[in-house]
Design an enzyme around this catalytic site. Structure first.
Site, PDB file in Angstrom:
ATOM      1  N   HIS A 155      -9.630 -11.295   1.685  1.00  0.00           N
ATOM      2  CA  HIS A 155      -9.078 -10.058   2.250  1.00  0.00           C
ATOM      3  C   HIS A 155      -8.601  -9.100   1.167  1.00  0.00           C
ATOM      4  O   HIS A 155      -8.364  -7.923   1.448  1.00  0.00           O
ATOM      5  CB  HIS A 155      -8.008 -10.346   3.317  1.00  0.00           C
ATOM      6  N   ASP A 182     -10.372 -18.003   2.632  1.00  0.00           N
ATOM      7  CA  ASP A 182      -9.958 -16.663   2.205  1.00  0.00           C
ATOM      8  C   ASP A 182     -10.011 -16.513   0.682  1.00  0.00           C
ATOM      9  O   ASP A 182      -8.984 -16.410   0.025  1.00  0.00           O
ATOM     10  CB  ASP A 182      -8.551 -16.377   2.749  1.00  0.00           C
ATOM     11  N   SER A 212      -0.615 -12.407  -1.806  1.00  0.00           N
ATOM     12  CA  SER A 212      -1.961 -12.766  -1.358  1.00  0.00           C
ATOM     13  C   SER A 212      -2.888 -12.888  -2.560  1.00  0.00           C
ATOM     14  O   SER A 212      -2.943 -11.978  -3.390  1.00  0.00           O
ATOM     15  CB  SER A 212      -2.511 -11.700  -0.412  1.00  0.00           C
TER      16      SER A 212
END
Lengths: 715, 715
Positions: free
Chosen positions: B87, B224, B650
Site C-alpha cells: 500500500h 502487503d 507502514s
C-alpha cells in the site's frame, strides 16, 4: 437480536418459495410433525427425550413452550411463571418505570405475587394448543387452471373460515400459514392470555449489558432474561387484567437442570422463528441483494438521519421517535450484515449451483419434466414480473412513514371493509382485528409529532415523485398538491387521539364528506390502492399455483437424495437441535463459554457496560456459590451453540438432552445473519444466556429466592 | 492502515503537549538517542543487537532504515533495493498501469534492472544521515517573559536558519521538530533520492488481499509488500530520473533471517511514526472526544455522501474524487475506532487520574509548585482559549475542500511571501517549497471537476455561514455573495493547469488587479486569514513557553517514579520493540499467526478476496517449499506483535533479536487505534506480513528469483 429486526417485510409479496435448501449437519427449523423424519439423527446426536414425544403438543416439554407474539418463552412453574429474554419484556419494564422508579436501570422484583405489576398494554402470552395440517380444507374449491385472482379468493375464504371456526372457542387466536410455498398448510391454535404481569427483571446493566456495542457480537456477557406471570379469571378462563385474577396453571412447565452444559453437549430448542428465505430462487436472491437490500438500507439510513436531525435538542420528540429510529438502525445493521454475509459465503453462486442441480434433475426424467417444467417456467416469469416493481415500491413505500396519512388510509379502509360481511373483509380488517387496530390508532399519540411528521412527508414525497408515473398513485399526488402540506397539517384533526379513534365507527360516506385534509387524501388514494391490492391478489394466486408444484418437486428432489427438508420459518412453532460449540477460524478462536470475570473486565460503570456494583463485587470475591461450571472453574455467563434460529426465537428455552432448561437463546452474530438465507454450519452460532448465570443473579445479586424456590431451586 | 489516515491534522494548533503517559511493559516509540535509557529492559526482553548500537545512525541496522515520506522502508540489498508495503508503493503501481497493462491487478515484476519503471511523480526515498539535538540553537534569543508572538518569531527564525544551513549540502531535506512539547528539539537530516523505480509488486489479490473488509481487522491474510530501487547519478549524487542513473549503494542493508519467528520471540522495529497524542491534557482529550472527533466524523461522512451522490454514474468524476472519498472514509473509520476505543478503555477517566497524580506531586513540594505551577495554570487557560474556537474552525475548515478557492489562496499567499527575503517567508512558502507547491497545483488537474467543486462549495458554504460572524471571514463571504457561484465557476481560468501554474510567478499586484473571480476571492480573504495566522502565532508562542515547563515537570515526575518517558510521535525516526503474541480475551482468542490455508479459505475469486489462481493451487497442493514454519506445520502469512506503532510506520522492517528482517509492519486493529492516545498492552497488537510468505510469493507464485538472489536467498 430484537423482535423488531425481522418483522419489517421487505416485499409486499413475501411468499416463501424458492429453490433448494439442502440439509447438512444439524441445520433445520423443524415442524413438530416432522419429528419422526429426524428422530434417528436426533438420537444419534444424543437426544434423550424421544424426538417423537416432541411432536405431541399436549405433552411436556412442548406444552410448556409459549409465544409472546414476536418472542418465544416458556412456563417454568406450576403457577404460570414464564421466562423469556430481558429484551422481550423490556416494554413492560419501561411501561412501569417513571421518574424515581427506574426499573429499566435498577431492575424490578416482585417479592410476592401481590407485588407483580401489569405488563405493557397489548402484552399477551399465547399457549399453543394445536398445530394441525389443514391442506385439504385450504384447497377445497381450488381448481388446477383457475385464474390467479379466483384462486386467491378461494384460499382467502377458506383461510378465514378455518380461523373463524377455530376462534369460536373463547379466547383463542388462530392462524393458518403456508409451508413450503403453499405445498401444505397448518392451522395453529393458541390460548390467548390477556392478563400478563411482570414478576422480575434484572437491572439493565445485567439484562442489557453491552448494549448496542455488543449486539450481534461475540464475546458476549448479557444476562438477557426476565419473568412474566400469566393470570386468568378465578374460573380459569382467559380474562383482561383484574385484581381478583389468579395465576394460570399450565399443563406442564420446564424444570431447571441441576447440571449445566459443557462444550459438545446436546441442546435443543423450541420457539417461534419469524421468517427465513432459504427456499428463495436465484432470481429472488439476486433482486434482493442487488437492489432491494441496498436500497432499503439506504432508505433506513436516510430516515434515521432525517429524524435524528429533526429531533435534535428536543427530548420530547426524541423519545417519541426513539423506537422508530432504533428499529430502522437495527434493521439497517441486519441488512448490512446480510449483504456482507452473502458476499462472504458466495450466496448467489451457491444458489445458482443448487438451482442448476434441481433443474438438471427435473429435466433428466421426462415424467418429472412434464410434472414440474411448466410450473418452474411459470414461477420464473412471475418472479421476473414482480421483481420489476420492487425498487419503485420501496421508494413509494416510504410514504408509510407518514403517520397521519397511514392512519387516515387505515381508517378509511376500516370503514369500507366494515360495510361488508365479516368473512368478506380483507385480512386485518375483520372484527377480530378491531382491538389491535384501535390500539395502533391510540399508540400514535406517543409516537407522533406534527412538525416531524410533516418533514418526513416532504422527504417521502421526494422519493414518491422519483418513480415512473405508472408506479405511483397519481390521484394521491394530485390531491396532496391541491391541498398543500401547510394546510394538511394546519387543518387535520387526526393528530388528536379521540378524533382519530372516533373515525373507527364512521361510515365510508362520512369519510367521503369530510373536510379533514388527510381523510380527503385517504379517499383520493383509495381507488389506486385497491387496484394494486387486486393486482397483488391475482399475482399471489398465480404464484401459489406455480410454487406449490415447484416445491413438491424440490421436496421430491431432496427425498431422492435422502435429505429431510424443513420449510422456511413463518412464525409458527419449530424445533431445532445442535450442540454447545465454539468456533475456530484461521487466526481466531471463539470459546464456547464466556465467564463472569470477562463480564467484569468489560465493566465501565457507565453507559452500556454498567453492571450493578454488587454483581461486580461478587465477581471480585469469586462468590459464585453452587453456580460454578466445574470445567471452567468459574461462573459461565453466555455460551454458543450450533442450533438454527432467527428473529422470533428470542427467549426460547434452551433444553438439554433430557429436556431440562439450561438457558435462553437471545442472539446470533452479525456474520451469521446470512443464515436467514443459507445455513453455513462452520459459521453460524447462536448465543444463549447460561441458566447458572440466571440463577446466580437471582440468588446472589437480586435476592429473588422466592422465584428460585417456586422453580424448585434452593431450600 | 494507510498513510492518509494520519496525515490530516484535526487541529490548527497541533502542538504535542499534555499530561502523563507513563510507560508500561514494552510500550514506547523511542528516539535512537534514548537507547541507553532502555538498554537494560531491551536486553532483558532478549535483544541480541546491543541497544546502544541502534543509537548510531551511521551503523547497521539503523542506516538501512529509510523513509518514503509517509511510509517507512528499508534497504535490503547492496544495490539499493528497498522493501516497503504494497500500500506504500500502490501509487506507483497505479501510475504505471493502463488498459491492457493492469499491474494493480496482476502485479509487476522487473526481471532485470533495465525493466524497472519510474515510480509515481514525487516519489522519494529519504536516507537518514543525522538526528541531533538542536535545543540550544532553537532557544537562542528566547527570553523568559517574551510576548507570545515574539517568542514564536524567534523560534521560527532559528528553525529556518537551522534548516537552511543543513540544506546547504546538496540534495538534503532537513527538518527541526519539537519533542515533549518543545522541551527539546532535534534536527533530522536526510539524503533525498529522487530517482525511485518500481522493481516488484505482487498481484493486488496478494498485496491487498481482504481489501477494505479486512482493513484494521484480525485475522488477516495480506501480502502487503512491494519493492522499489533507489537510483543516483553515475557520480553517486542524487539526481532526478535519467536513463544513465545507477543503483544507489547504501552503507548497509538488512538481511533476511534464515529462521522465521515463533510465538513469544523478540522483535523490534524502526520507522517514522507520524503522530500520537499520548501527552495531551485532560482538557484537550475532552474537547477532542466530546466535540472535535464527533463533528469531524460527521463532516467526513457528509462529504463522502455528497461526493458519491455527485459522481454517481460518472466514471470520470468518480476516478477524480476516488482518493479524496477513500481518504475521508478511512479517516472516518479511524475516528469511529478512536471514539469507541476511548469509551472502551475509559480514556478520559484515566487521563483525569494521571492529571490528578501529576498535580498532587507538583503541589506536594513548594519548590515544584513554584517551578511548575504558573506554567500549568497558563497552559490550562491557553487550552481553554483555543478549545473555544475548534468547533467553528472545523465547520469553516470545510471550505478547504473547495479546490478552486484553496488553489487561489495558496497562489496569492505564494506571491505575497515571494516578495520577502526567503528566510522571512512563512514555512511552506520558501524556495525549498516551490517544487511541492507546483506539484500540488498540477495534481488538481487529475482530481478536480468544476461541477463537483461548485456543489462542494455550496455545501461548505452552508457550514461556513452557520458559525458566529466573529469566527468567519466576513470579507470572503461578502465577496462570494457579490460575485455569485455561477460567475465564479463560469469565469475562473484556474481550472486550467497551465493558467494555474502560471500564477506561481506573478506578483501580488497582478493578483490584486486580476478579474479572475477566484483570485478576487483570495485577495479579499487575505487580511482576515493573515489576522488569524498572526493570532495563532501568538498563541503558539505562549503555548510553547508554558508547555516546555510543564513537560519538564512531567519528565521529572516520570523519572521520580523510575519510568523512562518517550515523546509523542512526530514523523521522526523511532525504535520500538516487543514480542510475537496473540491476544486472549474472555470468549475469544487471537492466535499469533495466520496461515496460507486461512487465506485460501477466505478466497472468493473476485472482489476483495481474489488471490491469483496459482497461489491458491499451490496452497491446495501444500507446495510451501522451505518456507514452512515448523511449529505451525504450514506457511505463515501474517502475525501479531506487541510493538508500538502508528500511521507512518507502514512498511517498517520487522527485525528479530539479531537485527535480521523477519517481516514488515503494515496495520493495527480497529480496537487498537486508541493507542494513538493511550497504549493498553493487553489490547494493542500490530499486524505484520511474515517474510516467509513474502519469499514464498516471490519464489513460487511470481518467479522473482532475481530479487531473492540479490537479497542472498536461493542458489
Amino acid at each position: 437480536m430484537t423482535r423488531s429486526h425481522y418483522t419489517l417485510a421487505t416485499s409486499a409479496l413475501a411468499l416463501a418459495l424458492g429453490l433448494s435448501a439442502t440439509v447438512q449437519a444439524e441445520e433445520g427449523m423443524w415442524m413438530p410433525s416432522q419429528m419422526s423424519e429426524i428422530a434417528a439423527q436426533m438420537k444419534a446426536a444424543s437426544a434423550q427425550v424421544p424426538p417423537e414425544q416432541l411432536a405431541d403438543l399436549s405433552k411436556a416439554p412442548m406444552n410448556a413452550i409459549v409465544s409472546l407474539g414476536g418472542c418465544s418463552a416458556s412456563f417454568v412453574s406450576p403457577e404460570g411463571l414464564v421466562v423469556s429474554n430481558h429484551h422481550c419484556v423490556y416494554g413492560s419494564i419501561q411501561y412501569n418505570s417513571k421518574p424515581g422508579q427506574d426499573y429499566l436501570t435498577n431492575g424490578f422484583l416482585a417479592k410476592t405475587k401481590a407485588d407483580e405489576v401489569p405488563a405493557a398494554p397489548g402484552s399477551r402470552i399465547f399457549v399453543i394448543e394445536d398445530l394441525r395440517n389443514v391442506t385439504v380444507d385450504m384447497l377445497k374449491g381450488v381448481k388446477p387452471n383457475m385464474a390467479g385472482r379466483a384462486r386467491f379468493d378461494v384460499l382467502d375464504a377458506n383461510r378465514k373460515a378455518l380461523i373463524a371456526n377455530c376462534e369460536k372457542l373463547a379466547n383463542r387466536r388462530c392462524d393458518v400459514r403456508a409451508y413450503f410455498g403453499g405445498e401444505r398448510y397448518f392451522l395453529q391454535q393458541q390460548l390467548e392470555i390477556k392478563d400478563v404481569r411482570l414478576a422480575y427483571a434484572p437491572a439493565g446493566g445485567i439484562g442489557n449489558f453491552g448494549g448496542e456495542t455488543d449486539n450481534w457480537q461475540w464475546p458476549r456477557h448479557t444476562g438477557d432474561f426476565g419473568f412474566y406471570r400469566a393470570y386468568v379469571a378465578p374460573d380459569g378462563s382467559s380474562a383482561p387484567y383484574a385484581k381478583e385474577n389468579v395465576p394460570y396453571k399450565p399443563k406442564s412447565w420446564l424444570t431447571l437442570a441441576k447440571d449445566g452444559l459443557k462444550e459438545g453437549d446436546f441442546v435443543m430448542l423450541a420457539g417461534f422463528p419469524g421468517n427465513t428465505d432459504r427456499w428463495r430462487t436465484v432470481a429472488e436472491t439476486k433482486t434482493t441483494y442487488d437492489q432491494v437490500y441496498p436500497l432499503t438500507q439506504k432508505m433506513l439510513s436516510d430516515y434515521s438521519d432525517l429524524v435524528n436531525r429533526l429531533t435534535a435538542g428536543n427530548q420530547g420528540t426524541q423519545i417519541k421517535y426513539a423506537n422508530s429510529v432504533k428499529g430502522a438502525d437495527n434493521f439497517k445493521k441486519n441488512l448490512l450484515g446480510k449483504m456482507a454475509g452473502a458476499d462472504a459465503i458466495s450466496l448467489t453462486q451457491k444458489k445458482e449451483a443448487d438451482d442448476a442441480a434441481f433443474r438438471t434433475w427435473v429435466n433428466a426424467d421426462p415424467k418429472r419434466a412434464k410434472q414440474y417444467g411448466v410450473a418452474l417456467s411459470d414461477m420464473d416469469a412471475l418472479i421476473a414480473e414482480t421483481g420489476k416493481r420492487e425498487v419503485a415500491d420501496i421508494k413509494t413505500g416510504q410514504m408509510g412513514r407518514v403517520q397521519m396519512l397511514s392512519a387516515a388510509t387505515t381508517l378509511y379502509r376500516w370503514a369500507k371493509e366494515r360495510a361488508k360481511p365479516d368473512a368478506k373483509r380483507e385480512a386485518g380488517f375483520q372484527d377480530r382485528d378491531r382491538l389491535p387496530v384501535t390500539e395502533r390508532m391510540k399508540q400514535i399519540e406517543r409516537r407522533f409529532d406534527a412538525g416531524v411528521d410533516r418533514k418526513i412527508m416532504e422527504w417521502a414525497l421526494d422519493h414518491y415523485r422519483s418513480v415512473a408515473t405508472a408506479d405511483r398513485n397519481e390521484a394521491l399526488l394530485a390531491k396532496i398538491d391541491a391541498i398543500g402540506l401547510d394546510k394538511l397539517y394546519a387543518e387535520t384533526k387526526l393528530g388528536d387521539t379521540a378524533m382519530r379513534t372516533a373515525w373507527m365507527d364512521k361510515s365510508a360516506a362520512e369519510f367521503e364528506a369530510s373536510t379533514d385534509p388527510f381523510i380527503q387524501l385517504a379517499v383520493a388514494a383509495f381507488p389506486y390502492a385497491q387496484k394494486r391490492l387486486d393486482e397483488s391478489k391475482d399475482m399471489s394466486g398465480k404464484m401459489n399455483a406455480a410454487a406449490r408444484v415447484v416445491m413438491a418437486g424440490q421436496l421430491e428432489f431432496a427425498k431422492s437424495q435422502g435429505k429431510p427438508a424443513y420449510p422456511d420459518a413463518n412464525g409458527s412453532l419449530r424445533i431445532t437441535y445442535g450442540k454447545v460449540a465454539g468456533r475456530v477460524q484461521d487466526g481466531v478462536a471463539w470459546s464456547a463459554f464466556t465467564t463472569a470475570e470477562g463480564m467484569a473486565a468489560k465493566q465501565r460503570g457507565r453507559g452500556e457496560f454498567d453492571a450493578p456494583a454488587k454483581a461486580i463485587n461478587l465477581v471480585k470475591a469469586k462468590d459464585y456459590g453452587r453456580y460454578i461450571a466445574p470445567e471452567l472453574g468459574t461462573l459461565p455467563v453466555n455460551y454458543l451453540t450450533t442450533v438454527d434460529i432467527t428473529g422470533g426465537n428470542s427467549g426460547s428455552a434452551t433444553l438439554n438432552a433430557k429436556g431440562e432448561l439450561v438457558g435462553l437463546a437471545f442472539d446470533g452474530t452479525l456474520d451469521g445473519v446470512i443464515s436467514d438465507w443459507r445455513f453455513e454450519p462452520a459459521l453460524i452460532r447462536t448465543i444463549h444466556v447460561d441458566h447458572r448465570y440466571m440463577m446466580w443473579v437471582m440468588d446472589k445479586v437480586d435476592g429473588a429466592g422466592n422465584l428460585l424456590k417456586e422453580m424448585g431451586i434452593g431450600e
